[in-house]
Write an enzyme that holds these catalytic residues in place. Structure first.
Site, PDB file in Angstrom:
ATOM      1  N   CYS A   1       0.818  -1.315   0.092  1.00 54.58           N
ATOM      2  CA  CYS A   1      -0.091   0.060   0.004  1.00 54.58           C
ATOM      3  C   CYS A   1       0.946   1.341  -0.075  1.00 54.58           C
ATOM      4  CB  CYS A   1      -0.867   0.015   1.215  1.00 54.58           C
ATOM      5  SG  CYS A   1      -2.072   1.444   1.183  1.00 54.58           S
TER       6      CYS A   1
ATOM      7  N   HIS B   1      -9.019  -3.700  -2.011  1.00 52.88           N
ATOM      8  CA  HIS B   1      -8.120  -3.009  -1.162  1.00 52.88           C
ATOM      9  C   HIS B   1      -8.261  -1.582  -1.390  1.00 52.88           C
ATOM     10  CE1 HIS B   1      -3.707  -2.206   0.065  1.00 52.88           C
ATOM     11  NE2 HIS B   1      -3.913  -0.990  -0.502  1.00 52.88           N
ATOM     12  N   GLU B   2      -8.599  -1.179  -2.671  1.00 54.31           N
ATOM     13  CA  GLU B   2      -8.900   0.319  -2.758  1.00 54.31           C
ATOM     14  C   GLU B   2      -9.917   0.760  -1.890  1.00 54.31           C
ATOM     15  OE1 GLU B   2      -6.376   2.051  -3.419  1.00 54.31           O
ATOM     16  OE2 GLU B   2      -5.173   0.495  -4.284  1.00 54.31           O
TER      17      GLU B   2
ATOM     18  N   HIS C   1     -10.144   1.351   1.903  1.00 55.52           N
ATOM     19  CA  HIS C   1      -9.685   2.917   1.958  1.00 55.52           C
ATOM     20  C   HIS C   1     -10.831   4.040   2.394  1.00 55.52           C
ATOM     21  CE1 HIS C   1      -5.066   2.751   1.722  1.00 55.52           C
ATOM     22  NE2 HIS C   1      -5.304   2.005   0.657  1.00 55.52           N
TER      23      HIS C   1
HETATM   24 NI    NI Z   1      -3.676   1.254  -0.254  1.00 56.72          NI
END
Ligand code: NI
Length: 153
Positions: A99, A141-142, A145
């Site tokens: 990341c 994953h994105e 966030h």
């Molecule tokens: Ni990330």
């Protein structure tokens, strides 16, 4: 413009981001230019707006292999706004992730293998895809966030 990426420890990375309510605005276009510049500069596979301190549900991802992800398959360059994710089965898969907000580290993270995701592009057009494997991993994953979740958590 390349923007500084917030690092783990910054409280802004732990917030739940706000939905985009207007598409095709100069502000949204400028945000996406900055996100693309920043992601390309750092060889990222994806980037979420909160990582550059912008509290909106906007992520970008895509590209193929790069020095950070030498074995990555091609993923279409995508702008995904106000995303909704639905796993297509409970099957999970472990894989290595990094990341840009956690520099210099990699970790094994379980993610759903098959994923249905929906959202909008920068013009407000619907995006609706069924994906699997690395593509599904990057999206999960994105989008984490946007809910204040970093992969080591
Ligand atoms: Ni990330």
């Amino acid at each position: 413009m390349i923007r500084p990426v917030l690092r783990m420890g910054d409280p802004r990375l732990l917030e739940k981001a706000a939905p985009v309510t207007r598409f095709d605005t100069p502000e949204l276009r400028a945000l996406l230019v900055d996100m693309r510049d920043t992601m390309a500069h750092l060889d990222g596979a994806g980037l979420a707006a909160p990582q550059i301190g912008v509290d909106l549900r906007v992520v970008i991802f895509g590209g193929g292999a790069n020095p950070r992800y030498p074995d990555a398959p091609d993923i279409p360059d995508t702008v995904l706004i106000n995303p909704q994710l639905t796993p297509l089965s409970s099957e999970e898969e472990d894989g290595w992730e990094g990341c840009l907000s956690v520099p210099g580290m990699r970790g094994i993270v379980p993610r759903y293998h098959r994923l249905h995701y929906k959202g909008f592009d920068q013009h407000g057009q619907v995006i609706d895809r069924l994906v699997s494997g690395f593509h599904a991993r990057v999206v999960q994953h994105e989008c984490d966030h946007l809910d204040g979740i970093l992969y080591p958590m």
